[in-house]
Design an enzyme around this catalytic site. Structure first.
Site, PDB file in Angstrom:
ATOM      1  N   ASP A  84      30.605 -13.842 -51.946  1.00  0.00           N
ATOM      2  CA  ASP A  84      30.861 -15.277 -51.966  1.00  0.00           C
ATOM      3  C   ASP A  84      31.356 -15.782 -50.616  1.00  0.00           C
ATOM      4  OD1 ASP A  84      30.147 -15.449 -54.626  1.00  0.00           O
ATOM      5  OD2 ASP A  84      32.193 -15.197 -55.351  1.00  0.00           O
ATOM      6  N   TYR A 121      35.099  -1.782 -53.827  1.00  0.00           N
ATOM      7  CA  TYR A 121      35.675  -2.984 -53.221  1.00  0.00           C
ATOM      8  C   TYR A 121      37.167  -2.771 -53.007  1.00  0.00           C
ATOM      9  CZ  TYR A 121      31.544  -5.843 -54.395  1.00  0.00           C
ATOM     10  OH  TYR A 121      30.285  -6.365 -54.484  1.00  0.00           O
TER      11      TYR A 121
END
Length: 255
Positions: free
Chosen positions: A56, A114
């Site tokens: 994003d 992540y």
């Protein structure tokens, strides 16, 4: 045409995300423009690329993987050098390799990792404001370390997925999840390693875990939320700038 895979690092601060979209600059658009320049394509022509996943606006990557078919044979090292000479300094190709014609950066991945970085100084560090989220409140690390264990395993993560998602199947498997203090850098680091992640999943998990650490929610809150499958009951979505796509794993190492 030969197929190549590259590994990218990028600072997502000035981009509206990885995937091409009309409302601002993207990593994918920058990459495809560089490839078109390399291949000396005519105006309007481009080389399509496919990534291991989207990031994003404001989110960073340490190991994004992208594949594409290039209209000529080129040595991977030469490909890497050429792309880096054309890309903005916020994007860096750290590895390149020729891969099988049927290789797909997204569909052939078996796991992703992540990390999420939180600045825990009393006041926000101005040099970290685009790369961490500031949390200047007292927290109980032990509470978060106990709570995060609930996400390990195969679960329906509906409570930790944005309502804007287009995914119907919200079951994912998390192999490893941890939170620890990086005292040298005055940071709190969250790490998640699993077979896939939903839209905003990690940011919602982090937002909820911070509330647990602050004592605003009980230690067993993540376990409860997994059962209720209700996004409205979970914590806030943590800001994007603390999130990093660290690595993508394949059955066979491609670089």
């Amino acid at each position: 045409m030969p197929r190549y895979a590259i590994k990218l690092q990028y600072d997502g601060t000035n981009y509206v995300g990885y995937q091409v979209q009309p409302n601002g600059p993207t990593i994918q658009a920058a990459l495809e423009k560089a490839l078109a320049t390399m291949a000396k394509l005519k105006k309007g022509e481009h080389i399509p690329t496919a990534s291991s996943g989207r990031t994003d606006s404001g989110v960073h990557a340490l190991g994004q993987v992208v594949h594409f078919d290039y209209p000529a044979m080129i040595q991977p090292e030469a490909l890497k050098r050429a792309l880096n000479s054309l890309l903005d300094e916020s994007i860096n190709v750290v590895a390149a390799s020729q891969v099988a014609d049927d290789f797909h950066a997204r569909y052939h991945s078996v796991a992703k990792e992540y990390i999420y970085r939180v600045d825990i100084g009393q006041f926000p560090d101005p040099f970290k404001r685009q790369y961490t989220t500031h949390h200047g409140y007292r927290y109980d690390l032990n509470r978060m370390q106990l709570a995060i264990q609930a996400v390990i395993g195969t679960h329906d993560f509906t409570s930790f997925c944005s309502t804007k998602t287009d995914k119907e199947d919200k079951v994912r498997t998390i192999y490893e999840a941890q939170v620890f203090e990086d005292t040298a850098n005055r940071e709190l680091v969250f790490r998640f390693y699993g077979n896939g992640f939903l839209y905003n999943m990690i940011r919602i998990l982090v937002g909820t875990l911070l509330q647990i650490g602050d004592g605003l929610k009980p230690v067993d809150e993540l376990a409860r939320l997994i059962k209720v499958k209700n996004r409205n009951q979970a914590g806030p979505t943590a800001p994007p700038q603390g999130l990093y796509m660290k690595r993508v794993v394949y059955k066979t190492e491609i670089f």
